[in-house]
Design an enzyme around this catalytic site. Structure first.
Site, PDB file in Angstrom:
ATOM      1  N   GLU A 143      20.612  30.364  -5.085  1.00 38.84           N
ATOM      2  CA  GLU A 143      19.224  30.260  -5.528  1.00 38.84           C
ATOM      3  C   GLU A 143      18.313  29.555  -5.278  1.00 38.84           C
ATOM      4  OE1 GLU A 143      19.624  30.766  -9.832  1.00 38.84           O
ATOM      5  OE2 GLU A 143      21.002  32.612  -9.684  1.00 38.84           O
ATOM      6  N   ASN A 167      23.168  33.034  -1.485  1.00 39.25           N
ATOM      7  CA  ASN A 167      22.902  34.100  -2.599  1.00 39.25           C
ATOM      8  C   ASN A 167      21.830  33.785  -3.345  1.00 39.25           C
ATOM      9  OD1 ASN A 167      24.763  36.043  -3.915  1.00 39.25           O
ATOM     10  ND2 ASN A 167      25.004  34.562  -5.515  1.00 39.25           N
ATOM     11  N   HIS A 220      21.161  41.820 -10.165  1.00 36.91           N
ATOM     12  CA  HIS A 220      21.068  41.780 -11.642  1.00 36.91           C
ATOM     13  C   HIS A 220      19.837  42.781 -11.827  1.00 36.91           C
ATOM     14  CE1 HIS A 220      24.214  39.031 -12.267  1.00 36.91           C
ATOM     15  NE2 HIS A 220      23.490  38.173 -11.499  1.00 36.91           N
ATOM     16  N   GLU A 268      26.597  40.298  -7.066  1.00 41.45           N
ATOM     17  CA  GLU A 268      26.734  40.038  -9.023  1.00 41.45           C
ATOM     18  C   GLU A 268      26.190  41.356  -9.583  1.00 41.45           C
ATOM     19  OE1 GLU A 268      24.921  36.442 -10.077  1.00 41.45           O
ATOM     20  OE2 GLU A 268      25.916  35.152  -8.268  1.00 41.45           O
ATOM     21  N   ASP A 316      24.898  44.160 -11.877  1.00 36.81           N
ATOM     22  CA  ASP A 316      25.290  44.768 -13.280  1.00 36.81           C
ATOM     23  C   ASP A 316      23.588  45.224 -13.432  1.00 36.81           C
ATOM     24  OD1 ASP A 316      23.670  42.383 -14.009  1.00 36.81           O
ATOM     25  OD2 ASP A 316      25.345  41.560 -14.996  1.00 36.81           O
TER      26      ASP A 316
END
Ligand code: XIL
Length: 319
Positions: free
Chosen positions: A135, A176, A212, A240, A242
């Site tokens: 990030e 990432n 996400h 990651e 979801d």
């Protein structure tokens, strides 16, 4: 057909899940996570972060990360290390103003080297990749004003990558981030950073897309963004995934979620250099979503009773 079996059949290296140490006492959960038909890779959700691995300067603790790595070893799964340098979950001693540039450079080098060396010695055979920098950007594409960027400048990214490469030459090294899955200022900033690092000869192998997402609004330009990065010769991965909804879940929302999972997986499937997919835990029982996004949840492919949701079939259909 399991999730990992479907990913393998499509030519991907793995399908995997994040996990976290407190969950490892739940035997039904661990049995599901250890089913290599579904999961050929795991990521520690918290226990390899800086606050967990170097809580005070020069004092390293690997017990939490080792527990996850040992599980991967036992199951014959790959490991994604997560992460080395990030603005969040830092110990208090890593604070802007505490160190000058040269001192913080040495601290970052020592941290990345030590964390990787520990992994290499113990787990070299199955440590596939590391999120070295997590990030780095704000949503508008400017650099995040964290302790690393404030003190060292843009060069902290190359510095961390070089330390990681020196310590573990075999691991694929990633940057990432989230909100880079659609075209826009943040994806452009990441693309420019990747180009600049490659031009400098920095050891960058891949870009991780956190993914996400929100039910009903998954990004539409995801595949073309992935292709922009693979065109540079980098690999890409979904790290990651979801897809959350406003609770309570309904059959209509679960059906939309299935379609959304399928579309996200299909974007990766259509890009040869998209090498794998990791979901940010497999069950709603242990998802980070409800505690982070108020009123939202049900983001994972298994419900809180470890029962598969329609999303599971959506993932299989996406490959
Ligand atoms: C999350 C963990 O899942 C939570 O348990 C923790 O409280 C906060 O961090 N992006 C990342 C992950 O890169 O490390 C975050 O993990 C989720 C967002």
């Amino acid at each position: 057909v399991g999730l990992a079996a479907a990913a393998k059949a499509a030519g991907k290296k793995y399908f995997g899940s994040a996990t976290d140490n407190p969950e490892l006492t739940d035997t039904a959960y661990v049995a599901g996570l250890s089913n290599v038909n579904d999961f050929m890779q795991i990521t520690p959700g918290n226990s390899m972060k800086w606050d967990a691995t170097e809580p005070s300067r020069g004092t390293f603790t690997f017990s939490g990360g080792d527990a996850v790595a040992s599980l991967a070893q036992k199951n014959g799964q790959l490991l994604r290390g997560h992460n080395c340098v990030w603005h969040n979950q830092l110990p208090n001693w890593v604070t802007a103003g505490n160190f000058d540039n040269a001192t913080l450079q040495s601290i970052v080098t020592t941290h990345c080297s030590t964390v990787y060396v520990a992994t290499r010695i113990n787990y070299i055979l199955y440590s596939y990749s590391w999120d070295v920098v997590n990030e780095p950007f704000n949503d508008d594409g400017t650099w995040r004003d964290d302790v690393f960027h404030t003190t060292i400048g843009d060069g902290y990214v190359a510095l961390a990558l070089k330390a990681a490469r020196a310590a573990d030459p075999a691991a694929k090294l990633y940057i990432n981030d989230y909100n880079i899955e659609n075209t826009g200022a943040k994806a452009t900033a990441m693309l420019n950073l990747a180009k600049s690092l490659l031009a400098q000869g920095a050891p960058l192998d891949g870009i991780g897309f956190q993914c996400h997402f929100i039910v009903g609004s998954v990004p539409t330009s995801f595949q073309s963004v992935l292709e922009q990065f693979t065109a540079l010769g980098l690999e890409v991965a979904i790290t990651e995934l979801d897809i959350r909804m406003t609770l309570p879940s309904t059959p209509a929302l679960l059906a939309q979620q299935k379609t959304d999972y399928q579309n996200v997986i299909a974007a990766c499937n259509n890009v040869k250099g998209c090498i794998g997919v990791t979901i940010w835990d497999y069950t709603d029982k242990y998802s980070w979503v409800p505690s982070t996004f108020s009123g939202q949840g049900a983001a994972c492919p298994w419900d809180e009773n470890l029962v598969k949701k329609p999303a599971y079939d959506g993932i299989v259909a996406g490959f």
